[in-house]
Write a protein that holds these residues in place. Structure first.
Motif, short mmCIF file in Angstrom:
data_model
loop_
_atom_site.label_atom_id
_atom_site.label_comp_id
_atom_site.label_asym_id
_atom_site.label_seq_id
_atom_site.Cartn_x
_atom_site.Cartn_y
_atom_site.Cartn_z
N HIS A 33 1.22 -1.48 0.32
CA HIS A 33 0.49 -0.15 0.22
C HIS A 33 0.64 1.60 0.02
O HIS A 33 0.35 2.05 -0.44
CB HIS A 33 -0.88 -0.20 0.94
N ASN B 7 -1.09 3.03 12.35
CA ASN B 7 -0.31 3.97 12.93
C ASN B 7 -1.06 4.66 14.12
O ASN B 7 0.09 5.33 14.98
CB ASN B 7 -0.79 5.10 11.59
N ASP C 278 -4.60 0.36 8.23
CA ASP C 278 -3.39 1.04 8.32
C ASP C 278 -3.70 2.19 9.38
O ASP C 278 -2.33 2.35 10.24
CB ASP C 278 -3.64 2.05 6.85
MN MN Z 1 0.55 3.07 5.44
#
Ligand code: MN
Length: 701
Positions: free
Chosen positions: A73, A144, A140
């Motif tokens: 990604h 994070n 994602d």
């Molecule tokens: Mn990422």
């Protein structure tokens, strides 16, 4: 053995077919090589991030394409691997997913208004034409957030706020319950570290204190169900930290006043047992009036099913209970994931798409309603918002426009003045034509100039009512003013023909005329003359009403300057140009049209002589006029290019070309722009010199 090193990806998705697992390993190797030498702020090799994201998606049991795309990604954005390469190595669907995620990464949420957050969520959903793109983006973001501690404090707060307002809400509405709660708690922790610590401590203490009560209730429930012969999985359910905080803020409660931090969930084998269990529990504790909801008989629009009830527990503690089957539980807990199982076959994709579309539509309708409902999603490519697009202003505000909208629509929707002064547009930093169709996520910057004016051509492509109305209104006003100016000149011409100095027409005479005609103003009368609704000579006579009207003479011709705007039109049948003998025809509502004297249309249609006007060209006209010519040319390769080059060399522009005829000769019709007859003669002379041009005529009909 070489090539048999232990890959971290191995075993992560044991549910995949062997060939899919092999592709996943290839994606891992590719991504690892592309990111080699890059590190996260925490100091770890960068590959740890895509690997973790793929791991989260594997927990949701997503398909191989999604996992591959998760591993890849960041390669397009961070290591500038071209999309082409991903297509070649991993196929179009994976490349599309990676591309979709990269697109989302490029847009950033900037404004602080709540309504804008809603639009931003819609924009994200609209940009991700495949729901799996959103799932990758959520995984994602989740990773994070889990590793946010390594970030600088200011950046931490910005990301936490964006997560809370945008991504947690999307997860919530997609039915990804546990992701939603984790994203909210992590955001809360980084946005308000102190509040988080205090509340976290208080909840832990309270759980300790209430444990006995809760254990007692749980014991009673289990016991009672057992006595009734019901086989059930009963668990305590804790509300997540941020939802407790939200309740305290919204209802202005202290922590000790927030009572219902406990709930229980009862999972049984089938639907009849759900109702049986409900009856048993209602006999254990008294139900609270109005709190019972039957989502089994009446499932939510997204398919969520459960029985919900609230009971008065011991010591007045309210208890929330959900009763459902194991199947319903799976859907409620993992939402999308449970329906986006690896084994879903290609054949029922269309049915899935239809259902997904329906679900998303209902999701949109429910946007704005506050809801803690669990929603689920089946899957795949859908146009989430078939009728709308979402674009940014240069300041990051989001505007919603109908699909197909152009920069002119955008300009008018920002402000009427921007629309009317619109000159050109920059889309994502690049100059583009005003007729360009805007796309989701575009940043649109309108360039204006004080002298710019609405253009009638805009009406051909604007699609919003606001833009259409304003352009039309402007054109009408312009026509009114320009017609009034022409009307004044026509009236003065009539005065001259009657040998009356226009100064002798005083206000009293004008007022008498207005009274007699019922017109509103002098301006209206002049516009009427300009538009051909009244004749100048008649108005002049009525103004004078007999007094001093001397012998009527043939009026001097009206001078045409070419700058009269919409009040004067040059006929499209004969295309008059300066130097031609011309004739004016006054047409009702359309004002004055100029034809050539020998125009066959005028001759054939026998125009009323009273509506004809003697006109002549002004001696110095600078603008260019359209003119029509026809060429007969031999069919030779490159002849059109030669002709076009000669026209350009003679200082003329081609406005339009059409061709007809077959065989060895072709007729080409040109609409050219020239200054006058002399200029046209030069152009025609130049064209005659081309050997392949056999005939050339000016067209006047
Ligand atoms: Mn990422």
């Amino acid at each position: 053995m070489p090539g048999e090193e232990k890959l971290p990806i191995r075993g992560m998705a044991g549910y995949l077919r062997p060939e899919d697992a092999a592709q996943l390993e290839a994606a891992y190797r590719f991504s690892e090589a592309a990111h080699r030498g890059q590190f996260r702020i925490s100091g770890e090799p960068y590959i740890s991030h895509p690997l973790a994201v793929a791991g989260i998606l594997a927990e949701w049991r997503l398909d191989a394409q999604t996992l591959c795309a998760a591993l890849l990604h960041d390669v397009m954005e961070d290591t500038s691997v071209p999309k082409r390469q991903i297509i070649d190595l991993f196929g179009q669907p994976v490349a599309d997913l990676v591309d979709g995620v990269s697109k989302l990464d490029r847009i950033e949420f900037q404004t602080k208004e709540d309504a804008q957050a809603e639009n931003f969520r819609k924009m994200l959903l609209a940009m991700a034409s495949d729901v799996r793109v959103i799932l990758i983006k959520l995984a994602d973001r989740l990773h994070n957030m889990r590793t946010l501690d390594a970030m600088y404090p200011a950046k931490r707060k910005r990301i936490a706020k964006e997560t809370l307002e945008i991504y947690a809400q999307i997860a919530n509405r997609m039915g990804l319950n546990s992701i939603y709660q984790e994203l909210e708690d992590l955001s809360f922790k980084h946005l308000y570290p102190l509040r988080y610590r205090v509340l976290n401590k208080a909840i832990k203490a309270a759980r300790g204190n209430r444990r006995k009560v809760v254990d007692k209730i749980l014991e009673n429930i289990v016991q009672k169900l057992k006595e009734a012969g019901i086989d059930a999985q009963t668990t305590g359910r804790e509300k997540h930290l941020y939802s407790i905080y939200r309740k305290m803020v919204e209802k202005q409660l202290s922590f000790s006043e927030v009572q219902d931090i406990y709930g229980f969930r009862v999972v049984v084998k089938d639907i009849p047992t759900c109702y049986h269990a409900l009856g048993v529990l209602h006999s254990l504790y008294k139900p609270i009036h109005g709190k019972f909801k039957d989502y089994i008989a009446l499932p939510k629009s997204n398919g969520y099913q459960s029985l919900h009830t609230s009971l008065f527990g011991p010591y007045g503690t309210p208890i929330e209970i959900q009763i459902r089957t194991a199947e319903m539980h799976k859907i409620a807990e993992s939402g999308v994931a449970s329906h986006w199982l690896y084994k879903s076959s290609e054949s029922n994709l269309n049915e899935m798409q239809r259902k997904t579309h329906q679900w998303l539509q209902s999701l949109l309708e429910s946007l704005g309603e506050s809801t803690d409902s669990v929603e689920f999603l089946e899957h795949l490519k859908v146009d989430l918002f078939p009728d709308e697009i979402y674009v940014f202003t240069p300041k990051g505000k989001i505007l919603v426009l109908p699909k197909g909208a152009t920069p002119v629509d955008f300009a008018y929707s920002v402000h009427t003045d921007i629309g009317s002064r619109c000159l050109s547009v920059r889309i994502n930093g690049e100059l583009k034509p005003l007729r360009t169709h805007l796309r989701n996520g575009d940043t649109v910057e309108i360039l204006t100039a004080p002298y710019a004016k609405p253009n009638p051509n805009w009406l051909e492509y604007v699609i919003t009512g606001k833009a259409k109305t304003h352009i039309r209104h402007y054109l009408k006003t312009m026509q009114y003013e320009q017609s009034a100016q022409l009307g004044e000149r026509l009236l003065n011409q009539a005065f001259a023909a009657l040998k009356i100095p226009s100064e002798s027409i005083d206000d009293g005479k004008w007022e008498r005329l207005l009274r007699n005609t019922g017109a509103k103003s002098r301006q209206d009368i002049l516009t009427d003359i300009g538009l051909g609704r009244r004749l100048g000579i008649v108005v002049a006579k009525r103004l004078l009403s007999g007094e001093g009207a001397s012998q009527e003479e043939k009026p001097a011709p009206l001078v045409i300057r070419g700058s009269e705007g919409m009040a004067v039109e040059f006929a499209k049948c004969c295309y008059p140009i300066p130097g031609d003998d011309i004739l004016g025809v006054i047409k009702k509502e359309q004002g004055l049209t100029i034809h050539t004297h020998d125009c066959s249309y005028v001759r054939k249609s026998r125009v009323d002589p009273a509506k004809c006007l003697d006109v002549e060209w002004d001696s110095d006209i600078t603008r260019q006029f359209d003119v029509s010519i026809r060429l007969e040319v031999r069919n030779q390769r490159g002849v059109l290019a030669k002709v076009a080059a000669e026209i350009a060399a003679a200082g003329s522009n081609i406005e339009n070309i059409s061709m007809e005829g077959e065989g060895s000769y072709t007729n080409i019709n040109f609409t050219l722009q020239v200054s006058n007859r002399v200029h046209l003669a030069q152009v025609m002379r130049a064209l005659r010199r081309i050997p392949d041009v056999s005939k050339i005529i000016r067209v006047k009909s």
